[in-house]
Design an enzyme around this catalytic site. Sequence first.
Site, mmCIF file in Angstrom:
data_model
loop_
_atom_site.group_PDB
_atom_site.id
_atom_site.type_symbol
_atom_site.label_atom_id
_atom_site.label_comp_id
_atom_site.label_asym_id
_atom_site.label_seq_id
_atom_site.Cartn_x
_atom_site.Cartn_y
_atom_site.Cartn_z
ATOM 1 N N ARG A 20 29.281 56.138 8.805
ATOM 2 C CA ARG A 20 28.958 56.305 10.229
ATOM 3 C C ARG A 20 30.209 56.340 11.114
ATOM 4 O O ARG A 20 30.140 56.720 12.281
ATOM 5 C CB ARG A 20 28.020 55.181 10.695
ATOM 6 N N GLY A 82 25.259 49.184 -3.436
ATOM 7 C CA GLY A 82 24.650 48.215 -2.532
ATOM 8 C C GLY A 82 25.370 46.881 -2.522
ATOM 9 O O GLY A 82 26.184 46.571 -3.397
ATOM 10 N N GLY A 143 19.616 44.101 9.504
ATOM 11 C CA GLY A 143 18.464 43.600 8.750
ATOM 12 C C GLY A 143 17.695 42.573 9.576
ATOM 13 O O GLY A 143 18.296 41.709 10.210
ATOM 14 N N ASN A 231 30.421 49.540 12.229
ATOM 15 C CA ASN A 231 29.808 50.620 11.455
ATOM 16 C C ASN A 231 30.012 51.978 12.114
ATOM 17 O O ASN A 231 29.810 53.000 11.492
ATOM 18 C CB ASN A 231 28.316 50.353 11.268
ATOM 19 N N ASN A 381 80.256 49.551 34.039
ATOM 20 C CA ASN A 381 79.365 50.202 34.991
ATOM 21 C C ASN A 381 79.290 51.693 34.654
ATOM 22 O O ASN A 381 80.285 52.403 34.697
ATOM 23 C CB ASN A 381 79.912 50.008 36.407
ATOM 24 N N TYR A 391 75.289 63.885 19.581
ATOM 25 C CA TYR A 391 74.808 64.727 18.476
ATOM 26 C C TYR A 391 75.567 66.046 18.494
ATOM 27 O O TYR A 391 75.582 66.759 19.506
ATOM 28 C CB TYR A 391 73.299 64.967 18.655
ATOM 29 N N SER A 409 80.424 58.940 37.999
ATOM 30 C CA SER A 409 79.164 59.677 37.886
ATOM 31 C C SER A 409 79.360 61.010 37.178
ATOM 32 O O SER A 409 80.425 61.615 37.251
ATOM 33 C CB SER A 409 78.602 59.942 39.282
#
Length: 504
Positions: A20, A82, A143, A231, A381, A391, A409
């Site tokens: 299910r 079962g 059940g 389930n 900083n 890379y 910067s």
Amino acid sequence: MNALTENLEVIILAAGLGTRMKSATIKILHRAGGRPIIDYVLDLAREISARPPIMVIGHQREAVRKVVGERARYAVQNEQKGTGHAVLQAAALVEVGRHVLILSGDVPLTRPETLRRLLAEHERSQNALTLLTMKLDDPGLYGRVVRDATGAVTRIVEARDAPDDEERIDEVNAGIYVFDGKRLFDNLRNLSTHNVHGEYYLTDLLGVLRNAGMSVGAVIADDPIEALGVNSRADLASVEGEIQRRVIAKLMSEGVTFRNPATVVIDSTVAIGNDTVVYPFVTIEGKTTIGSRCVIEPGVHLTDVTAGNDVHLKTGTVAENADIGDEASVGPYAHLRPGTRLGRHVKIGNFVETKKAVFGEDAKASHLSYIGDAEVGADANIGAGTITCNYDGVSKNPTTIGKGVFVGSDTALVAPIRVGDGAYIAAGSTVTENIPADALGIARGRQINKPGWAAQRRREVAASKSKAAAKPPKRSRPRPRPKAANPRRKAAPARKGSKPARRR
Ligand code: UD1
Ligand code: MG
């Protein structure tokens, strides 16, 4: 531990696939609260009995063994015939004379107190079987527990096999049982498969034992959520919701503030210190540990993160496999990727991405940077827009920035590269060579100023505009174009008497 729990064998039924769920993965390995649901059942078994439980496995047994490992002993059920048949497979591993607690691998929310109550009742009444039941408004596919006029439990009927009057019964079987071991295995072989599924139902044993004159009893769980079985995906979502509620309730009891707990997702593997405040829409997953007095703002997503005390994680910060030191502040909208380690009082500002980057105490990268495969010394900083070019298309190369370095910067640091302690880098540099300690590195085109250039340009532009204005105006209505223009033909002279076009 009392005599019964010392003498207790635990069997966990976990061989069924769970059709299910409509999944390629066996249901007990679906996750809730950051762990496979079987983990919660194994925890429960460990709380109740010192003996490792016996797990009945079948579907995807190798995947299950990989996750469960040494936490259980295994019995294999090759064909799923079962729940009764499943228990029978464990018989060889159960020591004679022991009581047997049967748990379902797909029922993860049962509390140890509830099992202790079940065991106590089993011991008190000397039953052959005592089962856990619950009362539900909508008993669904569970059940049904049938009782006689005296209130004694007589049998369990599976929903699909139940006649209408029994289908309406609101007390259902939780799938958790304590058996007297001998009476369990003596009678298991007497089960039949006369039911809708053609299976050996463990639940039929109740009627079998009763008919043989043995006593059977039931304990009703106070909170039906404890017996919720996974389930379907809807069940899984209910289990997840309950685990979230429990995790957050526990954290609140330990002194954590949640401004809107219903919107927060926290795995059961997470620890948070007291006086930390968690804002709405935060997700904290995996082995994450957060200290005391932290602030976790909206939209923060943490996975396997360690954060110290007094840490401030601002809106939209995402971090994975990262260590964040005491008093650090991160975000808004920062991305700490695996291998990031921030020292005490580090500041990582908005739109900064880090990966395998170690920042010393008080270092700062406040705006718009990528710092990868790098070491940044204490007090350094990093200016806005700084990028480590780590890379080269083949491999990742390291950048080492010394203590107290000032990176101007928009600096590109082409790795491998080292910048010595106390050095300065001029803004806009593309650094391709190491910079010694205390030096100034400048790596950019030299600026030239051309005096008067702009004023001259403005004059030229103005002149060309006035020339254009003096030109004869265009006709207001376009003439039909000649079919094929002759490029060598002279332009026609301007027509006399036409008015200048009005400016708009
Ligand atoms: C079972 C009970 C039902 C109870 C419910 C509670 C039976 C016949 N029915 O129904 O009364 O209300 O649990 O959750 O027992 N399993 C095996 N081998 C098998 C069949 C099942 O190991 O051959 C395992 C499953 O993996 C699962 C557990 O047993 O962990 C229960 O089986 P499931 O198919 O979920 O039974 P339910 O329909 O939930
Ligand atoms: Mg079930």
